[in-house]
Design a protein around this motif. Structure first.
Motif, PDB file in Angstrom:
ATOM      1  N   UNK A 775       0.841  -1.099   0.111  1.00 27.21           N
ATOM      2  CA  UNK A 775      -0.088   0.056  -0.051  1.00 27.21           C
ATOM      3  C   UNK A 775       0.750   1.316  -0.147  1.00 27.21           C
ATOM      4  N   UNK A 776       2.128   1.304   0.120  1.00 26.92           N
ATOM      5  CA  UNK A 776       2.851   2.293   0.183  1.00 26.92           C
ATOM      6  C   UNK A 776       2.596   3.397  -1.003  1.00 26.92           C
ATOM      7  N   UNK A 777       2.815   2.951  -2.240  1.00 26.31           N
ATOM      8  CA  UNK A 777       2.678   3.729  -3.387  1.00 26.31           C
ATOM      9  C   UNK A 777       1.234   4.459  -3.362  1.00 26.31           C
ATOM     10  N   UNK A 778       0.363   3.610  -3.046  1.00 24.27           N
ATOM     11  CA  UNK A 778      -1.081   4.259  -2.793  1.00 24.27           C
ATOM     12  C   UNK A 778      -1.030   5.413  -1.846  1.00 24.27           C
ATOM     13  N   UNK A 779      -0.503   5.209  -0.668  1.00 18.67           N
ATOM     14  CA  UNK A 779      -0.229   6.399   0.280  1.00 18.67           C
ATOM     15  C   UNK A 779       0.484   7.546  -0.280  1.00 18.67           C
ATOM     16  N   UNK A 780       1.274   7.337  -1.063  1.00 25.65           N
ATOM     17  CA  UNK A 780       2.398   8.407  -1.674  1.00 25.65           C
ATOM     18  C   UNK A 780       1.283   9.155  -2.573  1.00 25.65           C
ATOM     19  N   UNK A 781       0.454   8.483  -3.191  1.00 26.78           N
ATOM     20  CA  UNK A 781      -0.359   9.059  -4.342  1.00 26.78           C
ATOM     21  C   UNK A 781      -1.722   9.677  -3.893  1.00 26.78           C
ATOM     22  N   UNK A 782      -1.998   9.508  -2.415  1.00 26.71           N
ATOM     23  CA  UNK A 782      -3.255   9.926  -1.926  1.00 26.71           C
ATOM     24  C   UNK A 782      -3.219  11.316  -1.716  1.00 26.71           C
ATOM     25  N   UNK A 798      13.530   6.410   4.367  1.00 23.92           N
ATOM     26  CA  UNK A 798      14.274   5.604   5.394  1.00 23.92           C
ATOM     27  C   UNK A 798      15.001   4.491   4.807  1.00 23.92           C
ATOM     28  N   UNK A 799      14.799   4.153   3.524  1.00 18.42           N
ATOM     29  CA  UNK A 799      15.271   2.602   3.050  1.00 18.42           C
ATOM     30  C   UNK A 799      16.557   2.682   3.146  1.00 18.42           C
ATOM     31  N   UNK A 800      17.141   1.625   3.584  1.00 17.50           N
ATOM     32  CA  UNK A 800      18.622   1.410   3.383  1.00 17.50           C
ATOM     33  C   UNK A 800      19.321   1.382   1.927  1.00 17.50           C
ATOM     34  N   UNK A 801      20.230   2.070   1.845  1.00 15.19           N
ATOM     35  CA  UNK A 801      20.737   2.337   0.483  1.00 15.19           C
ATOM     36  C   UNK A 801      21.436   0.838  -0.134  1.00 15.19           C
ATOM     37  N   UNK A 802      21.850  -0.001   0.657  1.00  6.49           N
ATOM     38  CA  UNK A 802      22.274  -1.387   0.315  1.00  6.49           C
ATOM     39  C   UNK A 802      20.997  -2.116  -0.171  1.00  6.49           C
ATOM     40  N   UNK A 803      20.116  -2.143   0.497  1.00  7.88           N
ATOM     41  CA  UNK A 803      18.764  -2.618   0.214  1.00  7.88           C
ATOM     42  C   UNK A 803      18.169  -2.176  -1.065  1.00  7.88           C
ATOM     43  N   UNK A 804      18.267  -1.087  -1.376  1.00  8.17           N
ATOM     44  CA  UNK A 804      17.658  -0.032  -2.423  1.00  8.17           C
ATOM     45  C   UNK A 804      18.345  -0.600  -3.822  1.00  8.17           C
ATOM     46  N   UNK A 805      19.675  -0.871  -3.519  1.00  9.17           N
ATOM     47  CA  UNK A 805      20.417  -1.155  -4.939  1.00  9.17           C
ATOM     48  C   UNK A 805      20.213  -2.720  -5.087  1.00  9.17           C
ATOM     49  N   UNK A 806      19.579  -3.472  -4.273  1.00 10.93           N
ATOM     50  CA  UNK A 806      19.382  -4.690  -4.613  1.00 10.93           C
ATOM     51  C   UNK A 806      17.821  -4.939  -4.862  1.00 10.93           C
ATOM     52  N   UNK A 807      16.742  -3.875  -4.995  1.00 11.31           N
ATOM     53  CA  UNK A 807      15.693  -4.203  -5.348  1.00 11.31           C
ATOM     54  C   UNK A 807      15.688  -4.071  -6.928  1.00 11.31           C
ATOM     55  N   UNK A 814      10.361   3.136  -9.551  1.00 11.57           N
ATOM     56  CA  UNK A 814       8.934   3.437  -9.193  1.00 11.57           C
ATOM     57  C   UNK A 814       9.294   4.550  -8.089  1.00 11.57           C
ATOM     58  N   UNK A 815      10.249   4.225  -7.125  1.00 14.13           N
ATOM     59  CA  UNK A 815      10.385   5.165  -6.042  1.00 14.13           C
ATOM     60  C   UNK A 815      10.870   6.513  -6.417  1.00 14.13           C
ATOM     61  N   UNK A 816      11.540   6.299  -7.535  1.00 14.67           N
ATOM     62  CA  UNK A 816      12.390   7.710  -8.065  1.00 14.67           C
ATOM     63  C   UNK A 816      11.169   8.429  -8.688  1.00 14.67           C
ATOM     64  N   UNK A 817      10.345   7.693  -9.544  1.00 18.69           N
ATOM     65  CA  UNK A 817       9.196   8.373 -10.141  1.00 18.69           C
ATOM     66  C   UNK A 817       8.285   9.137  -9.202  1.00 18.69           C
ATOM     67  N   UNK A 818       7.691   8.555  -8.189  1.00 21.78           N
ATOM     68  CA  UNK A 818       6.846   8.984  -7.213  1.00 21.78           C
ATOM     69  C   UNK A 818       7.440  10.105  -6.440  1.00 21.78           C
TER      70      UNK A 818
END
Length: 1174
Positions: A775-782, A798-807, A814-818
């Motif tokens: 539901x996070x993208x929906x909350x961002x667009x609400x 607050x996302x961990x950079x090492x985790x972001x690079x592994x997504x 999607x995160x950057x566009x939002x």
């Protein structure tokens, strides 16, 4: 005959009145109009008076009856009163008496505030009546006057001289010499109503305020005359208290003088105990700030005897009225448990005298083996009070605020006395809000309990009321006042310390405050055990939460929080929703108090059932003994044996809060806010929200204990954001943010968490994949809930950079566009959060080398930097600073390849925007100058020679120089010095040749010599030591100016007016010495004469500080540079060799003065080291 006609007329008017709408005054207005037309003559006057008597009697009788559904309009009420007064002449005193009764009754009955035009006539009439009519009428005129001026003070200004002047009517009637106490009470009531403030209207002049305050104070300081009945005197005190409260609430009455405040606090403390059974308090006229309690004149023995006798009497009354009840004493086991749960010391007789009455013992509800409050213990239809509470509290409903079975007089008197105590506490609350906390804490000992000395009674305090007052409302008021005192007391209580037993001839202040903190815990927990009223119970728990939030547990002996924890567990399942919410608030305060505390970590590791069976024997609770803690079912795919294992793991509080938020209730409480709705019934929204807050606080303070529930907590956050309630969605997003922050903190460079104890990156990737696919993208667009969008942005950042690079790539995009899209939001909160999130993402190693992403982010941030909202601009400036940090990192790691790919046009745009932002408010300016320093460092030679850049570069550097010299905040100036240091690192800039060079050095030398803030001085000295070539320092005069400024700064390195700055003096000397040696390494022959002159004048001072610098060992200065003793020695040797070479070349060996001086310093340093090693 006339009377008969008048009666006949009244009968005829009756049907008309009945035909009017309910509450209408039109028939009475018609009768008054008819009377106005009565002709002159004796018979006409008699008939009119008789008719008026009948009319007034009828109106008064109706206004005293039950309220009608629809009352008359305020205009009708005012018109009727004006016409009535016009018909009654002041010489007709009986009618004057009745018309004043009518004014009082109608205005209070229908809650009418008289408009200004009618007020003018009615007030003038009342004042004239007071002046002309006999004294026997004044007791009715004054209440009418009080009703007229109520909420009308600003409109009565022209009557103040008549009422409040030196010889004013209210001043005369309220004089202490006034023999008629009822008249005095009515005058004080009128004066109190005049003191009520009206929003948006002018308040009383200072002279009138002071007069009223002194009048009220005199009333409160006076003693009750023997001939005056108790109820009248109580009403007098109530009115005086209301008057002072109105003065304080008006916001204009400032208790600046110690005598005024001390006198007020003394009478308030006296009134706080007014009429309390067994206490007869005599207070000094003035309370003064003191460390220890000021004396309370009372006899401990007599007091205890009176208390016990009073309880025995009430116990006998209860026994007679209730019939059969067993006598006995509270079991020793229960007493021991009470002592163990409540505190270290014994429970004082003063606190448990209530358990000695016969009717309170051996009740089935008090038996530890029979705690279930079933129908046998709770009579239907009554607000039952648990018989585990003291006898004085069990009879409170009949003795304090309800009718008494034995008669009305004593009950009424106790009710009025309780209202005096409540009025005093309400006034005290207003006093607390009108004075500074640092002033209030001077009187701490007068109102907050301290542990009693051996053989001495406990001092009277607010906790005495909370423990002993028979009225639940008064107890709640006392706890509200105590909460207000405790709120914001963290700095005051921070001095408390008793972690070590002190063995001194005196008691330190820190130990005294620690003793008070312990006593507060003991008394509040005792009140928690004894309380039966849900409203008062809520106040006790809120007060405990305030205490826990402000007490310095790290400096106190452990155990206090354990007792609070064990006592409050049961109340989480209390029948009253407010008690449940406040209990969770208290648990939240415990887990956020100076987290992490070892004591709380142990409490969190207790099994989920721990505390229920233990504390249940001493804590009243209202739920079935067969109920158990609800457990969250295992996650899909989780094995049963793993589930059984995890149920015994910490944290039981996590399990409780998760169950409260996501699971339907298994039982039914008698909550007023829950209806018979089909389907599963969840906890009320306030309970669920408070549970989410506790989870967020727990994750924030004790992440290592809650990280094993990471995916489960993530599912809770997802479920909350999927709900329709915006508040639940918001709290779900905040929980997600805390989880993300907790993970990120573990992976910071300075983290002390072992690698094998951190959340594995693959688990973090799973966690965020669940969030981003949920539901996070929906909350961002609400867009309908911008606050939710803001929290969702903060969570995503607050996302961990090492985790972001592994997504997966699509999730990253999607995160950057939002975030880029939200940067164009029209809501400033959302736009600010999006700008900040982009500033976080630009630091990710997987994104910062992507030129396109950097360019897109730069354009988005520059857009926000020109927003009209200061908050948006501040966040955008911070992100711009981060973006320019990234440019420098990329320049150092990737070289010219990145610089050539980056758009010149965008770079110029960034430079201009940052220059403009440096003229903004300080919150924007501090990061704008940081960005300017990085951008000027990033510039390449082709940029500098480009005509389009040249003017902008000059403006940018001039902006930095102006900021260094400005009166901005120290943070801004520190960043500006740091930025100039970055500028000096760019060797392509014409440093030493350009006109701005001298201005930059002058600004820095001025700061290093005279800035009050040592951290700014350190940063300016660091900037002065950055140029790597002698030519960069400009002319010989410029070089000497810098050298001389550093020497002066070294001499002044211990001169400061602010003691807090002194701790930075060593770092300042280190940086200055480093800068001086750096200048010596670069000096040329033309600089030597000035250096020799300085050494001749200040050589001893320089030598001593340089030797300290050499001996300092490994030390990190404010610039973050580690310089070992060996490295410092190498720098000094290099300087000696360089100076020796240029001196020999210019003047020959006979003139080697500076080199010899430096050699002497080096020799001293070496000899000192050899002595230490030997």
């Amino acid at each position: 005959m006339a009377a008969a006609e008048a009666g006949h007329g009244a009968e005829e008017a009756g049907p008309q009145a009945d035909s009017e709408p309910s509450g209408s005054l039109r028939p009475y207005l018609a009768r008054l109009d008819a009377l106005r037309g009565t002709g002159p003559g004796r018979e006409g006057d008699v008939g009119r008076r008789t008719e008026l008597h009948l009319l007034f009697d009828q109106l008064i009788a109706e206004s005293c009856g039950p309220g009608a559904p629809g009352g008359p309009s305020p205009q009708d009420v005012c018109t009727l009163l004006v016409q009535a007064c016009q018909l009654v002449h002041l010489n007709q005193e009986h009618l004057v008496n009745k018309v004043c009764q009518l004014i009082h009754h109608l205005l209070y009955r229908f809650q009418v505030v008289v408009d200004e035009q009618n007020l003018d006539f009615l007030l003038s009439y009342s004042i004239s009546a007071l002046k002309q009519c006999s004294s026997w009428t004044h007791t009715e005129i004054l209440p009418a006057l009080a009703a007229l001026v109520y909420n009308n003070g600003p409109n009565c200004q022209k009557y103040f001289p008549d009422l409040l002047g030196t010889t004013g009517l209210l001043v005369q009637f309220s004089d202490p010499a006034q023999p008629d106490m009822e008249l005095r009470r009515a005058a004080v009531h009128s004066m109190a109503n005049l003191c009520l403030s009206v929003p948006g209207q002018p308040y009383l002049e200072e002279s009138y305020r002071n007069l009223c305050f002194q009048t009220f104070l005199n009333v409160l300081q006076s003693s009750k005359p023997s001939e005056v009945d108790d109820i009248t005197f109580c009403m007098l005190l109530q009115n005086a208290l209301k008057g002072i409260q109105s003065l304080l609430n008006g916001g204009k009455m400032k208790l600046m003088q110690t005598d005024h405040l001390g006198s007020l606090l003394a009478v308030l403390k006296k009134c706080t105990f007014y009429g309390l059974p067994g206490l007869n308090v005599e207070m000094p006229a003035v309370l003064y700030p003191a460390l220890l309690p000021q004396y309370d004149r009372r006899s401990p023995v007599k007091q205890e005897q009176s208390e016990l006798s009073a309880i025995k009497q009430t116990g006998n009354r209860r026994k007679k009225s209730k019939g059969k009840q067993k006598k006995g004493q509270l079991g020793e086991a229960a007493k021991e448990e009470l002592e163990r749960d409540v505190g270290d010391g014994s429970v004082h007789e003063m606190d448990i005298f209530q358990f000695h009455s016969g009717d309170a013992q051996n009740s089935p509800c008090l038996n530890p083996q029979n705690r279930t409050l079933d129908s046998a213990c709770m009579p239907a239809g009554k607000d039952h009070l648990s018989s585990s509470c003291p006898s004085w509290k069990r009879i409170s409903s009949s003795e304090s605020e309800y009718s008494d079975a034995e008669g009305g007089i004593q009950s009424k008197m106790r009710s009025y006395q309780a209202k005096v105590r409540q009025g005093a506490l309400a006034c005290f609350l207003s006093t607390i809000k009108s004075i500074e906390k640092k002033v209030l804490y001077g009187y701490w000992s007068a109102f907050v309990p301290d542990a009693p000395g051996i053989g001495s009674p406990q001092s009277l305090s607010l906790m005495t009321i909370a423990l002993k007052d028979p009225s639940p409302k008064t107890r709640a008021c006392a706890l509200q006042v105590l909460s207000a005192i405790l709120e914001g007391s963290k700095q005051f209580l921070s001095v408390a310390e008793d972690a070590q037993d002190h063995k001194r001839a005196f008691t330190p202040f820190s130990v005294t405050i620690a003793s008070s903190v312990r006593e507060l815990h003991r008394c509040l927990l005792l009140a928690l055990l004894a309380e039966s009223s849900s409203q008062t119970l809520t106040q006790i728990i809120k007060c405990l939460a305030n205490l826990v939030s402000n007490a310095p547990y790290g400096r106190l002996k452990p155990g206090l929080l354990t007792r609070v924890w064990n006592q409050i567990k049961t109340y989480i399942r209390h029948k009253d929703v407010n008690v449940r919410v406040s209990s969770l608030t208290l648990l939240g305060a415990v887990v956020s108090a100076q987290a992490p505390l070892p004591e709380v970590q142990l409490l969190l590791q207790q099994p989920s059932s721990s505390g229920l069976s233990n504390s249940g024997t001493t804590t009243p609770h209202r739920f079935s003994s067969s109920e158990c803690w609800r457990r969250v079912p295992p996650c899909q795919g989780e094995h049963t044996d793993n589930w059984e294992r995890s149920s015994a793991e910490p944290c039981w509080l996590v399990r409780l809060c998760i169950a409260t938020v996501v699971l339907p209730r298994e039982d039914s409480y008698s909550d007023s806010d829950t209806g018979c709705t089909p389907g599963p019934v969840y906890e009320p929204s306030p309970v669920r929200l408070e549970s989410l807050q506790v989870l967020a606080l727990l994750v924030k303070g004790y992440f290592s204990m809650s990280q094993s529930y990471l995916l489960e907590l993530g599912e809770v956050a997802c479920k909350c954001m999927e709900e329709t309630d915006p508040s639940v969605q918001l709290h779900g997003a905040k929980l997600l943010e805390e989880l993300g922050t907790g993970i990120t903190q573990q992976y910071k460079a300075d983290s002390t968490i072992a690698v094998n104890q951190r959340v594995p990156v693959n688990l973090v990737v799973t966690f965020w994949s669940m969030m981003i696919s949920g539901p996070l993208p929906g909350a961002l667009q609400n867009a309908q809930h911008p606050t939710l969008q803001t929290s969702a942005c903060d969570a995503l950042s607050s996302i961990l950079p090492e985790a972001f690079s592994s997504l997966p790539d699509d999730r990253q995009i999607l995160c950057i566009t939002l975030l880029l899209g939200l940067n164009h939001s029209e809501n400033p909160l959302v736009k600010a959060a999006a700008a900040r999130a982009l500033g976080v993402y630009i630091l990710f190693s997987c994104l910062r080398q992507d030129v396109m992403f950097v360019a897109d982010t730069a354009n988005a941030i520059l857009n926000s930097l020109h927003d009209k909202s200061p908050n948006v601009r501040a966040k955008a400036a911070w992100s711009l600073g981060n973006l320019t940090d990234t440019l420098i990192v990329n320049m150092e790691m990737m070289g010219q390849s990145f610089q050539e790919e980056f758009s010149d046009l965008l770079l110029l745009k960034m430079l201009r925007s940052a220059t403009e932002a440096s003229k903004d408010k300080d919150k924007v300016k501090s990061n704008a100058v940081r960005a300017l320093g990085n951008l000027l460092h990033f510039l390449q030679p082709h940029h500098i020679v480009n005509p389009r850049f040249s003017e902008t570069i000059k403006e940018s550097i001039q902006a930095l120089i102006s900021t260094v010299q400005s009166e901005a905040t120290m943070k801004v100036r520190w960043n500006a010095c740091y930025a100039l240091g970055n500028v000096f690192k760019n060797t392509a800039l014409p440093l030493g040749e350009a006109p701005w060079t001298a201005q930059a050095y002058n600004a820095l030398t001025s700061v290093v010599k005279s800035c009050k803030n040592f951290k700014v001085r350190i940063k300016s000295a660091m900037a002065l030591s950055i140029p790597t070539e002698r030519e960069h320092y400009g002319t010989t005069d410029q070089f000497f100016q810098i050298w001389n400024a550093l020497v002066i700064a070294l001499q002044k390195s211990e001169d400061t007016e602010d003691f807090l700055e002194f701790k930075y003096s060593a770092s300042l000397r280190t940086q200055i010495c480093q800068a001086l040696i750096h200048l010596l390494i670069l000096a040329n022959s033309t600089d030597l004469p000035f250096i020799r002159k300085t050494i001749a004048e200040n050589g001893d001072v320089i030598r001593s500080y340089v030797l300290q610098y050499m001996k300092a060992g490994v030390e990190e200065d404010e610039a973050g540079i580690h310089a070992s003793s060996h490295e410092r020695g190498k720098m000094l040797k290099k300087a000696i060799e360089h100076i020796c070479d240029i001196e020999e070349l210019s003047d020959g060996k006979a003139k080697v003065v500076v080199a010899a001086y430096l050699e002497d310093i080096w020799t001293n340093h070496v000899n000192s080291n050899e002595l230490m090693e030997a």
